[in-house]
Every structure is written in C-alpha cells, then in structure tokens.
Design a protein around this motif. Structure first.
Motif, PDB file in Angstrom:
ATOM      1  N   LYS A 196       6.067   3.034 -11.410  1.00 33.08           N
ATOM      2  CA  LYS A 196       6.075   2.353 -10.112  1.00 33.08           C
ATOM      3  C   LYS A 196       4.661   2.288  -9.532  1.00 33.08           C
ATOM      4  O   LYS A 196       3.764   3.022  -9.942  1.00 33.08           O
ATOM      5  N   ILE A 197       4.507   1.421  -8.535  1.00 33.47           N
ATOM      6  CA  ILE A 197       3.228   1.242  -7.861  1.00 33.47           C
ATOM      7  C   ILE A 197       3.525   0.823  -6.425  1.00 33.47           C
ATOM      8  O   ILE A 197       4.690   0.534  -6.099  1.00 33.47           O
ATOM      9  N   ALA A 198       2.526   0.808  -5.560  1.00 31.65           N
ATOM     10  CA  ALA A 198       2.766   0.525  -4.140  1.00 31.65           C
ATOM     11  C   ALA A 198       1.741  -0.466  -3.594  1.00 31.65           C
ATOM     12  O   ALA A 198       0.642  -0.636  -4.145  1.00 31.65           O
ATOM     13  N   ILE A 199       2.119  -1.105  -2.483  1.00 32.76           N
ATOM     14  CA  ILE A 199       1.256  -2.094  -1.830  1.00 32.76           C
ATOM     15  C   ILE A 199       1.282  -1.855  -0.326  1.00 32.76           C
ATOM     16  O   ILE A 199       2.352  -1.687   0.267  1.00 32.76           O
ATOM     17  N   LEU A 200       0.095  -1.823   0.283  1.00 41.52           N
ATOM     18  CA  LEU A 200      -0.018  -1.655   1.729  1.00 41.52           C
ATOM     19  C   LEU A 200       0.198  -2.990   2.427  1.00 41.52           C
ATOM     20  O   LEU A 200       0.227  -4.043   1.795  1.00 41.52           O
ATOM     21  N   HIS A 201       0.331  -2.962   3.760  1.00 42.00           N
ATOM     22  CA  HIS A 201       0.722  -4.177   4.464  1.00 42.00           C
ATOM     23  C   HIS A 201      -0.365  -5.251   4.534  1.00 42.00           C
ATOM     24  O   HIS A 201      -0.094  -6.384   4.935  1.00 42.00           O
ATOM     25  N   ASP A 202      -1.586  -4.915   4.128  1.00 38.97           N
ATOM     26  CA  ASP A 202      -2.634  -5.940   4.046  1.00 38.97           C
ATOM     27  C   ASP A 202      -2.809  -6.440   2.615  1.00 38.97           C
ATOM     28  O   ASP A 202      -3.726  -7.211   2.333  1.00 38.97           O
ATOM     29  N   GLY A 203      -1.933  -5.987   1.707  1.00 32.54           N
ATOM     30  CA  GLY A 203      -1.979  -6.431   0.326  1.00 32.54           C
ATOM     31  C   GLY A 203      -2.757  -5.526  -0.607  1.00 32.54           C
ATOM     32  O   GLY A 203      -2.854  -5.817  -1.814  1.00 32.54           O
ATOM     33  N   THR A 204      -3.307  -4.429  -0.107  1.00 33.14           N
ATOM     34  CA  THR A 204      -4.037  -3.498  -0.960  1.00 33.14           C
ATOM     35  C   THR A 204      -3.073  -2.789  -1.907  1.00 33.14           C
ATOM     36  O   THR A 204      -2.034  -2.276  -1.483  1.00 33.14           O
ATOM     37  N   ILE A 205      -3.436  -2.751  -3.177  1.00 29.87           N
ATOM     38  CA  ILE A 205      -2.629  -2.081  -4.193  1.00 29.87           C
ATOM     39  C   ILE A 205      -3.080  -0.625  -4.290  1.00 29.87           C
ATOM     40  O   ILE A 205      -4.279  -0.336  -4.398  1.00 29.87           O
ATOM     41  N   VAL A 206      -2.124   0.299  -4.238  1.00 28.68           N
ATOM     42  CA  VAL A 206      -2.422   1.731  -4.311  1.00 28.68           C
ATOM     43  C   VAL A 206      -1.420   2.395  -5.250  1.00 28.68           C
ATOM     44  O   VAL A 206      -0.359   1.831  -5.531  1.00 28.68           O
ATOM     45  N   PRO A 207      -1.717   3.598  -5.745  1.00 31.70           N
ATOM     46  CA  PRO A 207      -0.750   4.272  -6.623  1.00 31.70           C
ATOM     47  C   PRO A 207       0.576   4.553  -5.921  1.00 31.70           C
ATOM     48  O   PRO A 207       1.655   4.386  -6.495  1.00 31.70           O
ATOM     49  N   CYS A 208       0.496   4.999  -4.676  1.00 29.44           N
ATOM     50  CA  CYS A 208       1.676   5.187  -3.823  1.00 29.44           C
ATOM     51  C   CYS A 208       1.188   5.199  -2.383  1.00 29.44           C
ATOM     52  O   CYS A 208      -0.008   5.332  -2.123  1.00 29.44           O
ATOM     53  N   HIS A 209       2.107   5.073  -1.442  1.00 29.60           N
ATOM     54  CA  HIS A 209       1.695   4.993  -0.042  1.00 29.60           C
ATOM     55  C   HIS A 209       1.060   6.284   0.459  1.00 29.60           C
ATOM     56  O   HIS A 209       0.256   6.271   1.397  1.00 29.60           O
ATOM     57  N   ALA A 210       1.409   7.407  -0.156  1.00 31.41           N
ATOM     58  CA  ALA A 210       0.807   8.674   0.253  1.00 31.41           C
ATOM     59  C   ALA A 210      -0.616   8.825  -0.269  1.00 31.41           C
ATOM     60  O   ALA A 210      -1.341   9.714   0.159  1.00 31.41           O
ATOM     61  N   MET A 211      -1.024   7.965  -1.219  1.00 32.06           N
ATOM     62  CA  MET A 211      -2.406   7.967  -1.715  1.00 32.06           C
ATOM     63  C   MET A 211      -3.077   6.652  -1.330  1.00 32.06           C
ATOM     64  O   MET A 211      -3.638   5.940  -2.162  1.00 32.06           O
ATOM     65  N   SER A 212      -3.031   6.334  -0.062  1.00 28.28           N
ATOM     66  CA  SER A 212      -3.512   5.040   0.421  1.00 28.28           C
ATOM     67  C   SER A 212      -5.026   4.892   0.361  1.00 28.28           C
ATOM     68  O   SER A 212      -5.552   3.788   0.502  1.00 28.28           O
ATOM     69  N   THR A 213      -5.740   5.997   0.146  1.00 29.28           N
ATOM     70  CA  THR A 213      -7.205   5.902   0.049  1.00 29.28           C
ATOM     71  C   THR A 213      -7.658   5.488  -1.352  1.00 29.28           C
ATOM     72  O   THR A 213      -8.819   5.133  -1.541  1.00 29.28           O
ATOM     73  N   LEU A 214      -6.755   5.536  -2.322  1.00 33.68           N
ATOM     74  CA  LEU A 214      -7.099   5.161  -3.696  1.00 33.68           C
ATOM     75  C   LEU A 214      -6.774   3.685  -3.896  1.00 33.68           C
ATOM     76  O   LEU A 214      -5.689   3.318  -4.332  1.00 33.68           O
ATOM     77  N   ARG A 215      -7.709   2.828  -3.573  1.00 31.54           N
ATOM     78  CA  ARG A 215      -7.469   1.393  -3.577  1.00 31.54           C
ATOM     79  C   ARG A 215      -7.774   0.803  -4.954  1.00 31.54           C
ATOM     80  O   ARG A 215      -8.894   0.884  -5.445  1.00 31.54           O
ATOM     81  N   LEU A 216      -6.751   0.195  -5.535  1.00 33.22           N
ATOM     82  CA  LEU A 216      -6.832  -0.280  -6.916  1.00 33.22           C
ATOM     83  C   LEU A 216      -7.107  -1.771  -7.019  1.00 33.22           C
ATOM     84  O   LEU A 216      -7.454  -2.261  -8.095  1.00 33.22           O
ATOM     85  N   GLY A 217      -6.939  -2.508  -5.947  1.00 28.95           N
ATOM     86  CA  GLY A 217      -7.116  -3.956  -5.961  1.00 28.95           C
ATOM     87  C   GLY A 217      -6.382  -4.572  -4.792  1.00 28.95           C
ATOM     88  O   GLY A 217      -5.952  -3.864  -3.871  1.00 28.95           O
ATOM     89  N   LYS A 218      -6.231  -5.892  -4.825  1.00 27.97           N
ATOM     90  CA  LYS A 218      -5.554  -6.576  -3.737  1.00 27.97           C
ATOM     91  C   LYS A 218      -4.755  -7.736  -4.294  1.00 27.97           C
ATOM     92  O   LYS A 218      -5.238  -8.484  -5.160  1.00 27.97           O
TER      93      LYS A 218
END
Length: 374
Positions: free
Chosen positions: A268-290
C-alpha cells in the motif's frame, strides 16, 4: 525470518482528500499537514482514480481532515466506483445525517463500501469532548444512524489521558447500546497536534499499564470484539503471549528479531490532500513525488526511500544499541517506522512507543506521572 515480497502494484491506497476539518482534536497526527497545503480540485482526484484503476488497485481509503466537508464527496466516490475499486471511509461522524446516508443509495455507492469508521473517545460528552471538542452528540448520532441503517460501520477509540478511566463505559456504549459488532483501539502518540499537547494527552507509563489491563479484560469479556493492531491492547496481548513462551523456554518467534514491523510498504501507499505521495500518512515528511507529475507506478517500483523502508526487514535488532541486550529481542519487530522516524529522526531505529521494555519503566520517552500538565 520470513521475507516479505513487494507486490507489482499497490493493492491499497490511503488518500487524504482534504485537510479541512470541522474539529480540532488534540491528538490529530495529520494536523501539521492541514496547513500550508493546497487542496486538489475534483478533476485531479478523478484523474488519479483513473490511474489507480489502470494499475489494478483494489481498494482505497478516504480520510482527511473530515471527508464530508468536501462538497464533491459523492462525485469522488463515483469516480472510485467507475474504476472498479472498493472503498473505506474514516470520519469523525459529526456531519453524517439522514440526507447524507440517502445519497449512498444511488448507484453502487453502498455496495462498494467496505467499512466506515467513526472516531469515538468517550461514553459522555464530558470525556469525549476533552480530546475531540464539542462533537460527542453529533458523532454518536452519526454512528447510530449508520448502525440503524445497516451500514458496515465500526468505531475507533484513541486511548489517552482523558478517557483511560472511561474505557469500560465506552465498550458498553459501543457494543451494547449502539450495537456495533466490534470496534478498534489505538493510542495518542507524539506527532502532529500531539507534539504540542503531549504532556496533556499522551498516556503516562502507569496509565498505559492500566489501559493494557482494562482493555485485555474487556476484549476477553466481549469475545474479542475489541481489537487492535497497535496501542495498549495489542501490547498487552503480545506481551502475554511472549511471557508465556519465555516461561516454556522458547527463545523467539518466526519472522521476529528484525525491523520488520511494517508490512504496509509492500502492498500500500498514501497520498496527502495536495497530491504529495508518501509511504503512509504517519510518515508525511517522506515525500516520494506528486500525482499528476510523477507516475505512481514508477514511484512504487523505483523510489529509493520506499526501497529503504522495505529493506528494514533485513536489519537485525541485535545491531541496534537500544535492543541488543533486550530479552524480548527475538520476539520483537522494532515497532512502527513512523514512530521511530518521529522519535529518533531515523526510521531504521526502534520505535520507543512499541517497545516492551518501556512497560518496565526503562524508557523515558513515555511520560512519567510527574510530567503531567493539566
């Protein structure tokens, strides 16, 4: 150890469709991400759902913020369904009304809904509203409407200093009065809003031990209808099993003894509300792309941070200074990497919130009684 294999595409995606919320909960782990981020418009989310459908993603979980604050909420649901995916919802329940539930009857909205989870943190407004302000009556009403309507509903109780003495009443209310088949528990931890309020909301050591005893007893009393993957109940159940094995002379469990706690990065993977891709919402500082800029499939297969998170399973706990002499080492997985990242600045370390030794009072990360701020 049992090595986890990476799926060719993520099977599940967690999506924060909004950072807007009508509450200001004291332990909100997403609070830091709600500010200074723009919201994606409807068409961007619909394009993402097309991409997910082409990748073969099976389910998405929509969260926020509060999902029902979006005026295009059901248009987004229809976009998920159009791409042959199922969905789960996380909500505070306060905006759920009979009119809202009627909209689920349109098309396949209800058929494709797997679960809707409502947050409940007390059996009364006096308790619940201390951590989730001015919301108890509306949350309980939304929960009851869902239950009466036969929706696949559950609740989540986040254990904290305000409700640790109310857990028995919460269990009775949810399982007996509301009539839920089950509910889940976790606990408040130090990130997001809680980073600013931890001395007011995070369990002290003795409170955590108390919560473990109470929840384990309640889970037995209610035939395991109270569940947990983390937090006091999970810790209590795991520790009981481990202590029993140690008494029998067993020295470990298969698949343990390494930093292998998180299986999410393999499926699984996660996406923040601005479209930033992260490993999960609890690791929102690890930005993988958009999304819209980076291919989610490419991120999934090739991102170096994701690769590093997956390689944690090969790091033995015996190599960590914090763990090499621990008697629980070969029964342990080092805990959630998000918690390790937040506490230590490095996800390849032990998460002190998931450490069995803290239950012996050996870890200062957990507040002691004299740290309480009222």
């Amino acid at each position: 150890m049992t090595e986890m294999r990476v799926m060719s595409t993520p099977r599940h995606v967690d999506i924060a469709i909004t950072g807007k919320c009508n509450l200001a909960c004291q332990y909100c782990f997403y609070a830091d991400e709600m500010v200074a981020r723009t919201h994606l418009p409807t068409d961007r989310w619909l394009s993402l759902f097309d991409e997910l459908g082409q990748m073969g993603v099976m389910t998405v979980t929509l969260t926020g913020g509060e999902i029902f604050t979006r005026s295009d909420f059901f248009e987004l649901i229809d976009g998920i369904i159009a791409n042959h995916m199922r969905y789960n919802l996380l909500s505070n329940g306060t905006l759920i009304t009979e009119d809202v539930l009627e909209k689920f009857e349109i098309g396949k909205r209800r058929q494709r809904l797997d679960t809707i989870q409502i947050s409940v943190d007390g059996s009364t407004a006096v308790v619940h509203d201390r951590s989730r302000p001015k919301s108890f009556d509306r949350a309980l009403n939304g929960l009851q409407l869902l239950q009466n309507g036969g929706f696949p509903v559950t609740a989540r109780v986040t254990v904290n200093r305000y409700n640790v003495d109310d857990l028995e009443n919460v269990a009775y209310m949810l399982l007996e009065k509301v009539g839920l088949s089950n509910f889940g528990t976790n606990e408040a931890y130090a990130c997001g809003a809680t980073d600013q309020t931890e001395n007011k909301i995070i369990l002290t050591l003795s409170q955590r031990q108390k919560a473990m005893r109470i929840l384990e007893d309640l889970a037995d009393r209610y035939d395991q209808r109270i569940q947990a993957l983390a937090g006091p109940l999970a810790m209590a159940q795991n520790l009981k099993r481990i202590e029993g094995m140690l008494i029998k002379g067993q020295t470990g469990l298969k698949g343990k003894g390494t930093l292998s706690a998180c299986n999410g990065v393999f499926s699984k993977i996660a996406i923040l509300h601005d479209g930033t891709i992260v490993p999960c919402h609890a690791m929102s500082t690890l930005r993988l792309g958009k999304i819209g800029i980076n291919s989610l499939q490419d991120v999934w297969k090739n991102d170096e941070t994701l690769k590093a998170l997956r390689l944690r399973q090969h790091i033995p706990l015996s190599s960590l200074e914090t763990c090499r002499d621990c008697k629980y080492q070969n029964f342990c997985t080092g805990g959630c990497p998000a918690g390790a990242l937040y506490a230590n600045g490095d996800f390849n370390t032990r998460n002190p919130m998931d450490c069995y030794c803290i239950l012996k009072g050996q870890d200062s990360f957990i507040p002691k009684e004299n740290d309480i701020t009222r």
